[in-house]
Design a protein around this motif. Structure first.
Motif, short mmCIF file in Angstrom:
data_model
loop_
_atom_site.label_atom_id
_atom_site.label_comp_id
_atom_site.label_asym_id
_atom_site.label_seq_id
_atom_site.Cartn_x
_atom_site.Cartn_y
_atom_site.Cartn_z
N ALA A 106 0.82 -1.21 0.00
CA ALA A 106 0.00 0.00 0.00
C ALA A 106 0.85 1.26 0.00
N LEU A 107 2.08 1.16 0.47
CA LEU A 107 2.97 2.33 0.48
C LEU A 107 3.28 2.81 -0.94
N VAL A 108 3.25 1.89 -1.91
CA VAL A 108 3.60 2.27 -3.29
C VAL A 108 2.59 3.26 -3.87
N PRO A 109 1.30 2.93 -3.96
CA PRO A 109 0.35 3.93 -4.49
C PRO A 109 0.22 5.15 -3.58
N ALA A 110 0.41 4.96 -2.26
CA ALA A 110 0.32 6.10 -1.35
C ALA A 110 1.44 7.09 -1.62
N ALA A 111 2.66 6.59 -1.79
CA ALA A 111 3.79 7.47 -2.07
C ALA A 111 3.64 8.16 -3.42
N LEU A 112 3.20 7.39 -4.43
CA LEU A 112 2.99 8.00 -5.75
C LEU A 112 1.89 9.06 -5.70
N GLY A 113 0.83 8.78 -4.93
CA GLY A 113 -0.24 9.76 -4.79
C GLY A 113 0.23 11.03 -4.10
N ALA A 114 1.08 10.89 -3.08
CA ALA A 114 1.61 12.06 -2.39
C ALA A 114 2.48 12.90 -3.31
#
Length: 243
Positions: A106-114
């Motif tokens: 989940a950190l992957v899309p969260a980081a990209l979204g940020a």
């Protein structure tokens, strides 16, 4: 390499066996589905409250709370649609087994979204035409990563391999090969959220389980078994694998 379970029952040729197993098993496994739905809803509510205090805090709560709870619920639903019996204890076991991986994924899309949000803010603040490129690339990457992460939930629950970048590529490959079942899962989740928002917040408790069930059925009706089975012999026969 572990291949997910095949279709339940001997009558696989008559209709969709996973869909039939989902419908038959939903009522029989209502306790674990309710427990999983409550866990996801509570985690999501905490993320919303935290978001009002700080978007960064809200995102962190969503990654740490919602992702593991949803991963465990999807894992239980995968067992339901393959004809297995699953109980509340199995949800707890799935939560312990999948929590770390769900958070990491989940950190992957969260980081990209940020990062995309930063680019969009820069664009809105008059950052110039050069901000269009990172904003566009970031938006595309965030959407693709989010779709892949959703498919990774049943993939990780059903088979531990492949891992790393190959797992993300496999997830996108499965969506590209047969998108409609995954779109159906998204529609179920989206409609549930829309109805809950427009009618009563209490209906949010009824959203996670149907979404997870349809997602599990979508994954098991995808060509995942064929893809993994086709890759397995080539790996075993490759003389470089024994080097």
């Amino acid at each position: 390499m572990t291949v997910p379970r095949a279709a339940p029952g001997p009558d696989a040729a008559e209709g969709d066996p996973f869909l039939r197993a989902m419908i038959r098993g939903a009522w029989a496994h209502l306790p674990v589905l309710l427990v999983g739905s409550v866990a996801v809803t509570v985690a999501a509510a905490a993320a919303v409250v935290a978001w009002h205090a700080s978007p960064v805090l809200g995102g962190a709560v969503a990654v740490v709370g919602v992702a593991p709870a949803l991963a465990a619920l999807v894992a239980c639903c995968c067992r339901v649609v393959t004809g297995e019996d699953v109980g509340v204890r199995d949800y707890g076991a799935a939560l312990r087994r999948l929590a770390a991986g769900a958070i990491g994924a989940a950190l992957v899309p969260a980081a990209l979204g940020a990062l995309t949000a930063v680019a969009l803010v820069a664009r809105a603040a008059g950052g110039g035409a050069w901000t269009l490129l990172p904003a566009g690339v970031g938006t595309t990457a965030t959407v693709l990563a989010s779709v892949a992460w959703i498919v990774l939930l049943p993939l990780r629950a059903s088979c531990p391999e492949p891992s790393g970048a190959r797992a993300w590529l496999l997830a996108l490959h499965l969506v590209a090969r047969r998108p409609l079942p995954f779109v159906a899962a998204g529609v179920v989740g989206g409609l549930g959220v829309a109805v809950s928002t427009g009618v009563s917040n209490g209906l949010f408790l009824l959203v996670p389980a149907p979404f997870a069930l349809v997602l599990a059925a979508a994954f098991h009706t995808s060509p995942v078994r064929e893809v993994l089975a086709a890759r397995e012999p080539s790996t075993q026969d490759d003389p470089r694998s024994s080097a």
